[in-house]
Enzyme design. Structure first.
Site, short mmCIF file in Angstrom:
data_model
loop_
_atom_site.label_atom_id
_atom_site.label_comp_id
_atom_site.label_asym_id
_atom_site.label_seq_id
_atom_site.Cartn_x
_atom_site.Cartn_y
_atom_site.Cartn_z
CB SER A 141 -0.82 0.06 1.22
OG SER A 141 -1.65 0.99 1.51
CE1 TYR A 155 -4.37 -2.59 4.90
CE2 TYR A 155 -3.68 -0.33 4.22
CZ TYR A 155 -4.09 -1.49 3.99
OH TYR A 155 -3.88 -1.96 2.63
#
Length: 246
Positions: A141, A155
């Protein structure tokens, strides 16, 4: 068009979103594809049908990416069904939002088990099946490198772990002719982060292109890295985010 004819791929989390797009794109380029899923049985059937319609073999394997035994079983099943493995794509992941002060320890552990331990254990199980020209590609990501808002610390941390994993594993497997790379998507239109979601306008504002990506755009990057055209690329991070971290 990239030719992956004769290649055999395993995609984790391949029934939904980016994972599904990757599984189908690999099949479009000629690979036979096994993919794992946990709960999305109906969506897994749709992906398997799509792969089959392209004339490639599809193996849908129900497996929990947080379970080490399930990981070993799914790799063995994929290798047996396809007659070996050439490509691993670590796509299975979960999200977790909220401030660290409020984080639930069990939720945090589940995040790390799937997003960090899962890719490591899938790679560990797949490596013995790979030969010269093998590929390991993980889906990270853009938040691993830039966290422009609060509430996604855990995250982002789980995805940043894949940076070191990719670089280190590339050193380990390079002598065997196996490449290891990381694709970092930005905001992509999926069920988990829809283009019309509550934070969509803010996410668009971060992008140089001013839009969300589409799953097939991320899949295209994965197919390239899986191909012979990327034979000299390893330990690399390919960011597919429309310029959000430019």
């Amino acid at each position: 068009m990239i030719d992956l004819d004769g290649k055999r791929a395993l995609v984790t989390g391949g029934a939904r979103g980016i994972g599904a797009a990757i599984a189908v794109a690999l099949a479009e380029s000629g690979a036979d594809v096994a993919f794992t899923y946990q709960h999305s049985t109906e969506k897994a059937e749709v992906v398997a049908k799509s792969i089959g319609e392209k004339g490639r073999r599809a193996i849908a394997i129900q497996a929990d990416s947080a379970n080490p035994e399930a990981i070993e079983r799914s790799v063995a099943q994929a290798a047996s069904a396809l007659g070996g493995l050439d490509i691993l794509v670590n796509s299975a992941a979960i999200g977790l939002s909220g401030m660290i002060v409020d984080i639930n320890v069990d939720d945090y552990q589940a995040l790390m088990d799937i997003n960090v331990r899962g890719p490591v254990l899938f790679a560990k199980a797949v490596i013995p099946h790979l030969s010269d020209g093998g590929r390991i590609i993980s889906i990270g990501s853009g938040l691993a490198e830039r966290v422009p808002f609060a509430g996604v610390t855990a995250y982002a941390m789980s995805k940043s772990a894949l940076l070191s994993f990719t670089r280190g594993l590339s050193r380990e497997l390079g002598p065997n002719g196996i490449t290891v790379n990381l694709v970092q998507p930005g905001s992509v239109d999926t069920d988990a982060n829809p283009v019309d979601g509550p934070a969509a306008d803010f996410q668009r504002s971060l992008s140089s292109l001013g839009r969300f990506g589409k799953p097939h755009e991320v899949a295209s990057a994965v197919v390239y890295l899986a191909s012979p055209a990327a034979s000299l690329i390893t330990g690399a991070i390919l960011t597919v985010d429309g310029g959000a971290i430019a």
